[in-house]
Design a protein around this motif. Sequence first.
Motif, PDB file in Angstrom:
ATOM      1  N   ARG A 387       0.840  -1.207   0.000  1.00  0.00           N
ATOM      2  CA  ARG A 387       0.000   0.000   0.000  1.00  0.00           C
ATOM      3  C   ARG A 387       0.875   1.257   0.000  1.00  0.00           C
ATOM      4  NH1 ARG A 387      -4.841   2.392   2.090  1.00  0.00           N
ATOM      5  NH2 ARG A 387      -5.953   0.424   1.901  1.00  0.00           N
ATOM      6  N   ALA A 388       1.895   1.283   0.851  1.00  0.00           N
ATOM      7  CA  ALA A 388       2.782   2.454   0.926  1.00  0.00           C
ATOM      8  C   ALA A 388       3.529   2.659  -0.394  1.00  0.00           C
ATOM      9  CB  ALA A 388       3.763   2.280   2.079  1.00  0.00           C
ATOM     10  N   ALA A 389       4.017   1.565  -0.992  1.00  0.00           N
ATOM     11  CA  ALA A 389       4.746   1.664  -2.259  1.00  0.00           C
ATOM     12  C   ALA A 389       3.848   2.187  -3.374  1.00  0.00           C
ATOM     13  CB  ALA A 389       5.318   0.298  -2.638  1.00  0.00           C
ATOM     14  N   PHE A 390       2.625   1.682  -3.422  1.00  0.00           N
ATOM     15  CA  PHE A 390       1.691   2.122  -4.459  1.00  0.00           C
ATOM     16  C   PHE A 390       1.385   3.604  -4.323  1.00  0.00           C
ATOM     17  CE2 PHE A 390      -2.396   3.030  -6.309  1.00  0.00           C
ATOM     18  CZ  PHE A 390      -2.427   2.274  -7.465  1.00  0.00           C
ATOM     19  N   LYS A 391       1.098   4.058  -3.118  1.00  0.00           N
ATOM     20  CA  LYS A 391       0.732   5.463  -2.907  1.00  0.00           C
ATOM     21  C   LYS A 391       1.897   6.397  -3.224  1.00  0.00           C
ATOM     22  CE  LYS A 391      -1.948   6.456   0.597  1.00  0.00           C
ATOM     23  NZ  LYS A 391      -2.494   6.538   1.969  1.00  0.00           N
ATOM     24  N   ALA A 392       3.118   5.970  -2.869  1.00  0.00           N
ATOM     25  CA  ALA A 392       4.277   6.815  -3.143  1.00  0.00           C
ATOM     26  C   ALA A 392       4.524   6.944  -4.644  1.00  0.00           C
ATOM     27  CB  ALA A 392       5.511   6.238  -2.448  1.00  0.00           C
ATOM     28  N   LYS A 393       4.480   5.821  -5.376  1.00  0.00           N
ATOM     29  CA  LYS A 393       4.696   5.859  -6.827  1.00  0.00           C
ATOM     30  C   LYS A 393       3.568   6.606  -7.515  1.00  0.00           C
ATOM     31  CE  LYS A 393       6.797   4.902 -10.656  1.00  0.00           C
ATOM     32  NZ  LYS A 393       8.091   5.531 -10.982  1.00  0.00           N
ATOM     33  N   TYR A 394       2.353   6.403  -7.066  1.00  0.00           N
ATOM     34  CA  TYR A 394       1.195   7.100  -7.634  1.00  0.00           C
ATOM     35  C   TYR A 394       1.389   8.614  -7.507  1.00  0.00           C
ATOM     36  CZ  TYR A 394      -3.742   8.163  -8.617  1.00  0.00           C
ATOM     37  OH  TYR A 394      -4.910   8.646  -9.163  1.00  0.00           O
ATOM     38  N   PHE A 413      -7.090  -4.662  -5.062  1.00  0.00           N
ATOM     39  CA  PHE A 413      -6.257  -4.632  -6.267  1.00  0.00           C
ATOM     40  C   PHE A 413      -4.850  -5.138  -5.977  1.00  0.00           C
ATOM     41  CE2 PHE A 413      -3.126  -2.298  -8.863  1.00  0.00           C
ATOM     42  CZ  PHE A 413      -3.416  -2.892 -10.089  1.00  0.00           C
ATOM     43  N   LEU A 414      -4.262  -4.674  -4.873  1.00  0.00           N
ATOM     44  CA  LEU A 414      -2.911  -5.110  -4.520  1.00  0.00           C
ATOM     45  C   LEU A 414      -2.860  -6.613  -4.274  1.00  0.00           C
ATOM     46  CD1 LEU A 414      -1.925  -2.142  -2.174  1.00  0.00           C
ATOM     47  CD2 LEU A 414      -1.120  -2.552  -4.500  1.00  0.00           C
ATOM     48  N   ALA A 415      -3.914  -7.136  -3.636  1.00  0.00           N
ATOM     49  CA  ALA A 415      -3.970  -8.592  -3.411  1.00  0.00           C
ATOM     50  C   ALA A 415      -4.097  -9.333  -4.740  1.00  0.00           C
ATOM     51  CB  ALA A 415      -5.137  -8.932  -2.491  1.00  0.00           C
ATOM     52  N   SER A 416      -4.853  -8.764  -5.677  1.00  0.00           N
ATOM     53  CA  SER A 416      -5.087  -9.446  -6.951  1.00  0.00           C
ATOM     54  C   SER A 416      -3.823  -9.552  -7.784  1.00  0.00           C
ATOM     55  CB  SER A 416      -6.180  -8.729  -7.744  1.00  0.00           C
ATOM     56  OG  SER A 416      -5.720  -7.475  -8.217  1.00  0.00           O
ATOM     57  N   ILE A 417      -2.896  -8.605  -7.642  1.00  0.00           N
ATOM     58  CA  ILE A 417      -1.630  -8.678  -8.389  1.00  0.00           C
ATOM     59  C   ILE A 417      -0.530  -9.318  -7.559  1.00  0.00           C
ATOM     60  CG2 ILE A 417      -2.203  -6.727  -9.867  1.00  0.00           C
ATOM     61  CD1 ILE A 417      -0.416  -4.964  -8.171  1.00  0.00           C
ATOM     62  N   GLY A 418      -0.906  -9.877  -6.421  1.00  0.00           N
ATOM     63  CA  GLY A 418       0.039 -10.658  -5.633  1.00  0.00           C
ATOM     64  C   GLY A 418       1.074  -9.857  -4.876  1.00  0.00           C
ATOM     65  N   TYR A 419       0.837  -8.557  -4.653  1.00  0.00           N
ATOM     66  CA  TYR A 419       1.772  -7.695  -3.906  1.00  0.00           C
ATOM     67  C   TYR A 419       3.170  -7.696  -4.517  1.00  0.00           C
ATOM     68  CZ  TYR A 419      -1.962  -8.140  -0.428  1.00  0.00           C
ATOM     69  OH  TYR A 419      -3.179  -8.142   0.201  1.00  0.00           O
ATOM     70  N   MET A 420       3.259  -7.898  -5.834  1.00  0.00           N
ATOM     71  CA  MET A 420       4.561  -7.938  -6.510  1.00  0.00           C
ATOM     72  C   MET A 420       5.065  -6.513  -6.749  1.00  0.00           C
ATOM     73  SD  MET A 420       5.584  -9.698 -10.136  1.00  0.00           S
ATOM     74  CE  MET A 420       5.643 -11.365  -9.474  1.00  0.00           C
ATOM     75  N   PRO A 421       6.297  -6.204  -6.335  1.00  0.00           N
ATOM     76  CA  PRO A 421       6.794  -4.833  -6.449  1.00  0.00           C
ATOM     77  C   PRO A 421       6.741  -4.240  -7.854  1.00  0.00           C
ATOM     78  CG  PRO A 421       8.192  -6.087  -4.978  1.00  0.00           C
ATOM     79  CD  PRO A 421       7.219  -7.067  -5.568  1.00  0.00           C
ATOM     80  N   LEU A 422       7.191  -4.993  -8.875  1.00  0.00           N
ATOM     81  CA  LEU A 422       7.181  -4.444 -10.227  1.00  0.00           C
ATOM     82  C   LEU A 422       5.758  -4.183 -10.691  1.00  0.00           C
ATOM     83  CD1 LEU A 422       8.528  -3.574 -12.827  1.00  0.00           C
ATOM     84  CD2 LEU A 422       8.631  -5.977 -13.533  1.00  0.00           C
TER      85      LEU A 422
END
Length: 936
Positions: A387-394, A413-422
């Motif tokens: 969640r933190a990574a997504f919000k920062a990049k967004y 959404f994050l769970a659906s993509i498997g929490y994968m960093p890329l």
Amino acid sequence: MTTCIPWRFGGTKTQISQQVPLAQKDRTVPRAAMYAVSGGRALADAINGVSDLIPLPFLSAFVDIAIKVLEACEEATAIEENLMDLQDRVYELMLAVVNTVPVNRKVSIALQDKVRRLQFILDNMLLDIAKIKAQKKILLLFFHNLNKDRVDRCVNRLKAALEQFTVVSQLQVEDLLDKIRADYSAFGAQLNRIEDAVNQTTQPHNAPSAYPRQDMPPTARRLFGREALIDEIASLLSVESTSRVCITGAGGMGKTSVALAVVESAPITTTFKKEYIFWIPCIEAKSSDLLRRILYAQLRITAETYDSLDALIDELNATKERRLLLLDNFETPWLSGQDRDKIVHILQRLAALSHVALLVTMTSGFTPGDIQWHQRPLAPLSAAAARAAFKAKYQDSAGGQELMEDGKELDDFLASIGYMPLAITLAAASGGRLRVSPADLLRDWRTAGIGILSGHEILSMDETIRVSMERGVVQSNPDALTLLAILSMLPAGTTGKNLRWWAPSIASPFAAVQTLRAAALVEQDDVSFPTARIFVCPTIQSYMSQQNRISIEIRDQVHDACYKFVLDHRSIPDDHKFKDDLAALATEGTNIQGLLMDVDVQNVRPNAVDALIAFGFYQSWTKPSAKLASHTLKIAQAANNDPHVVDSNAAARRVAEAHRCLATNFFALDRFVKADKHFKEASDLFKNVPEGTDLPLSGECLMELTRLWRYMKGKGNDELDSCVREAEARLSHNEHERYYVARAFLGLGEHLYFRKRRDESIECLSRANEIFRELNCPASAGRALYYMARAYAALNEPDKALLVGRDALAKSEESGELGLICRSLKLVARLFMAAKRYEEALPIITQSVTSCQSQGGPIGIAQSLELLAYNCAARMDLAGARIAYEGAQAQFAKRGSTRLGKRGGARCTENLEKLRSLSGLDQESFVNLTKFVPLY
């Protein structure tokens, strides 16, 4: 500026002794040819910067052709080692020409002609060298003399040319630099680059090489959720005994980012000097030869030949000062190359140097070579870090605008993509640029899948996965990609033991899994293969699901395997294998759910409807769901309406079973009105089956209706009596079918209990229990005992009631039917509490809450929480009572339209008001609480 130039550029032996550490004095000093290309290129760059101002029109062109000759010599050295002498001569000639250029006066015609002749000589030399380069090593025995003659002629031509410039063979570069510096002081900034290039040769591992050197990539500005791992790896590398670390994981997990962050961390910068930290990009090293050349290039070491690692090892071993090598993307040489044994040899020779720390990143599930690695598999981010990574990049991509919609949709959404960093980075970047909400991303993911994870600044997910699939190790096993396709259809993965079910055509599932794990295309969560869950991450699943990457044949095979698995584990709670079947189906529940929901009304394969019905009933006994049961009814009706149906009676019976299955799930979910409708439909359809073969099933539906009506409280006693009599008649239609005869006694005994004819109820239930015990039907026996215990309690026989209630609980647990277990637990807890044995009741109530939550029905959860609240109050636990009543109140509210929901909610609300005014509990305040109803 320095005044001491190394001997390899013409310095004296005295100067060498002053520069080289004592430990290195006995080592062979590299020849000038080894540095000619790099030194010449640096000279050319500097000359090009000032050539327009130097009165020699052809100077830049001359230096350029000289560099081409030097590079050609370097590339052909593997064929003809005598070319190194030629490199020396060319380099000397280039320096001589620059040294001869006059300053501030016109260049003579004679000098210009000399330069033109030299250029002509160099052009011809390029042709000779090209002929040498065109040969393969295997032809060296035949062409060696010819090559030697060619090179000798070139050397002689250059020797003659040099003599015309009156330059000795051991040209002093130091003197040349002094002259250039004096003559062209106006161009000091550009000429300093020449001196810097020369001075760099005195630094550790800082020499030109046979492969272009690449700079270390910048470290990511911020990594989320990896801090502890970075510190751990840095600590391991800092100690010689633990300095072999391999970071493994799927593509897109951020292995390189973590490794670069490790290199920048305080423990590393404290332990290793900056000039002794080397990044080795292995992504293009598809052979051992390329890997060696990249190692030489990145470590800034040259050798007379790059066919051996000896020179590099000698250089690393010259001093015991600690060094760190980061071998990034090592999966390329390890998994794609054809000479793994040679790769192993290189790795082992590096690992043998205890003072050289090794940090390897690999898109793989395994470590390379027989080395004592400290493996650190890179897992997906935690939900919070994702969640933190997504919000920062967004925010970065949105020009500083923060993401506002960060609720459940983002988590889903994050769970659906498997929490994968890329995947997170790509999604957040595109979302931020377009101001797309997480809800929109989730919707697009469900329709477009991995197609939404593309970008320009970062490798797309598609490309990352494709590269992994094309690894040589994967292509070498024909079963690997077939198994990958099969596993990609199983969202929850499967166990090693169950692979035989899903992939019967795979000769060796173990070998195929091992191959896919080597390429990090599948993951395994346990070391024990039979019980380990083997799964594909969501991004790879999405990739495989698109563009027909999974063939129709494999899809049909997986669906057929699913139907067979369900039907082979089809049973009812009274079957002796029911608990084992529940456990087996539980291991594949998510996969089965997904595959059965994928059944299309336009293409219903054999056994699909039967599997849907069987799994629908399984869910009603474990985790009720109307979604799949509704889908089942739709598919069954479509199959029944098919004009090509072979057995119309069987098809109609499946529709009846689908109605009954859906009604059972609705009933378990306390959705009584919908359950009522489908029980009636099922009963009528079963009744109309020819020859009365399904009358007992029609009777079962009617018995369920009477139970349902008691919850709904909308029917009178006469209507209930009539329904029970009809159900009893249909169940007993064939007196030889003892199971259904006993089910008739059971239904009648239940009804008589609620009609308060307790003695008659006990008599019917006892007869039913006797038959069920003879037939070894634990679930029905447990149900009969359950109502017998309630009847004894109502007759004020608490000891007998508790004895029978415990027997009912034992039979319920023996059967494995979760709904019956929940009811039995609540009954035994109530009986203990009626006897004021509150401490004995507590663990049973706790188990009841857990079991009811697993089943999911709000009424059952609410009743268990109300029991817990009353028990807490009885034990003078005011805080516990308040919390439990609040929980019960919320669950009752979910079914507020039903009688149980209304009354239960009212009791909880009333008791909460009484408890909120208290600062503590005593016996008087406890007695004033409203008791749960009914007690038994």
